[in-house]
Design an enzyme around this catalytic site. Structure first.
Site, PDB file in Angstrom:
ATOM      1  N   ASP A  71       0.857  -1.181   0.000  1.00  0.00           N
ATOM      2  CA  ASP A  71       0.000   0.000   0.000  1.00  0.00           C
ATOM      3  C   ASP A  71       0.893   1.230   0.000  1.00  0.00           C
ATOM      4  O   ASP A  71       2.043   1.190   0.437  1.00  0.00           O
ATOM      5  CB  ASP A  71      -0.955   0.010   1.192  1.00  0.00           C
ATOM      6  CG  ASP A  71      -0.396  -0.698   2.416  1.00  0.00           C
ATOM      7  OD1 ASP A  71       0.840  -0.842   2.512  1.00  0.00           O
ATOM      8  OD2 ASP A  71      -1.181  -1.114   3.265  1.00  0.00           O
ATOM      9  N   GLU A 132      -6.002   3.145   3.138  1.00  0.00           N
ATOM     10  CA  GLU A 132      -6.483   3.717   4.386  1.00  0.00           C
ATOM     11  C   GLU A 132      -7.866   4.360   4.270  1.00  0.00           C
ATOM     12  O   GLU A 132      -8.443   4.746   5.283  1.00  0.00           O
ATOM     13  CB  GLU A 132      -5.503   4.789   4.893  1.00  0.00           C
ATOM     14  CG  GLU A 132      -4.150   4.270   5.305  1.00  0.00           C
ATOM     15  CD  GLU A 132      -4.177   3.514   6.620  1.00  0.00           C
ATOM     16  OE1 GLU A 132      -5.249   3.442   7.242  1.00  0.00           O
ATOM     17  OE2 GLU A 132      -3.127   2.981   7.013  1.00  0.00           O
TER      18      GLU A 132
END
Length: 378
Positions: A71, A132
């Site tokens: 990520d 997120e």
């Protein structure tokens, strides 16, 4: 300083200074693209707007394919570490260690370039935006991240400051919770505080709801199941002498079971119906984000464990934290490796998602070593 540690330190600290939120990772993407292109051995493409896909194809063709994902997004926090390489973007910080995740994958890309003759599979590197926030994994999948070539298995890592540095945690089955982020809006009728009978108090109804929501877990979920329901914020009212006409609760639900997830949401809706009848308000539940539990494939974990050295591997306890890597695991079997970065002696004790989180870059090197072993095994 060892080459690999020197590179780990440089890359991580450069990335740490340019944190960006989900689908805004332009500077981060440019850094990744420049780094990968300089290696000269990958098929590189932009995917999911701010993501990157890099493919190394085995010259023998027809091999198994292994995927690796990092990520790349940061959090809307103002950094308070005081580090010389602190965030240069106000109100943005890599407080969840994604700068470390990216660094591990870029280091692994260097290893691939230096050791092509040792690799026994095709390799796909995925740099995913928006973990997120709004779930960039779904968009990555939709735009072909897991096709051409399709991985036979896929891996990811995440730094964990509740595990001592130098330790790698992995377990078969559910390892991180499903996440349901939702809002409840309570609508009443505003009035002067001196004449409350002319209004319908949305704040009072919302406050009652805050105290009742925990009972949804205690009364509806088997105690042997794990579930957490939290109200993070309650926004209501405009002045001290005005009855609030609206209240908004921002909530999150975490569980390891889709059945529990559905049961809890059904019970919440029933609770809202009762609140409407009791207080005369109107309610609305809006789910903003959902991702399933992170499920490490038992077969993948079984093949991974022999590659982890004794004294390094630990059985990681399940976490109520979520990760939309879960979406990729629904398409391709895989495993999430949790990387310990806690050190009392060095002062690395701050938890994830806090403004003082930091770690020693040396903790990234065991991950690169494991990724290399997977590539050589094929």
């Amino acid at each position: 300083m060892d080459y690999w540690l020197q590179e780990a330190t440089r890359i991580r600290r450069e990335l740490h200074q340019i944190p960006e939120l989900g689908f805004e990772e332009r500077e981060t993407q440019a850094y990744i693209l420049k780094d990968l292109k300089a290696l000269g051995c990958f098929e590189i493409s932009v995917i999911a707007d701010t993501g990157v896909k890099a493919v190394w194809r085995h010259p023998g063709g027809g091999r198994r394919t292994i995927g690796f994902r990092s990520d790349i997004d940061a959090l809307p926090l103002t950094e308070e570490t005081g580090l010389p390489f602190a965030s240069r973007h106000p109100g943005r910080m890599h407080a969840c260690g994604h700068d470390g995740n990216m660094t591990s994958l870029l280091l692994f890309a260097r290893w691939i370039q230096k050791n092509e003759e040792k690799i026994n599979c095709n390799i796909v590197l995925l740099f995913q935006p928006a973990e997120e926030s709004v779930g960039g994994a779904v968009r990555m999948i939709r735009e072909g991240a897991l096709e051409n070539p399709r991985p036979d298995e896929i891996y990811a890592m995440h730094l964990v400051p509740v595990i001592d540095e130098g330790k790698l945690g992995v377990r078969a089955g559910a390892t991180q919770a499903s996440v349901s982020d939702f809002d409840i809006t309570v609508t009443g009728v505003g009035a002067h505080a001196g004449m409350p009978y002319k209004g319908v108090d949305a704040m009072l109804a919302a406050a009652t709801l805050v105290t009742q929501l925990p009972s949804v877990i205690t009364k509806s979920v088997d105690p042997v199941e794990a579930a957490v329901l939290a109200v993070g914020t309650l926004h209501a009212g405009t002045k001290r002498n005005v009855i609030a006409d609206k209240a908004v609760l921002e909530c999150t639900l975490r569980t390891y079971s889709e059945t529990v997830y559905k049961t809890v949401h059904q019970r919440i809706r029933g609770l809202l119906q009762g609140l409407e009848a009791a207080y005369g308000v109107k309610t609305d539940l809006t789910e903003h984000f959902y991702c399933p539990e992170v499920y490490n494939d038992p077969g993948v974990v079984e093949r991974l464990l022999p590659l982890l050295e004794e004294g390094v591997r630990i059985e990681q306890e399940p976490s109520m934290g979520g990760d939309d890597m879960a979406e990729m695991f629904r398409v391709v079997p895989g495993a999430l490796i949790r990387v310990g970065c806690r050190s009392e002696a060095k002062g690395y004790t701050k938890v994830l998602h806090t403004t003082e989180f930091n770690f020693d870059e040396a903790m990234l090197l065991p991950v690169v070593k494991i990724y290399a072993k997977l590539a050589m095994r094929g």
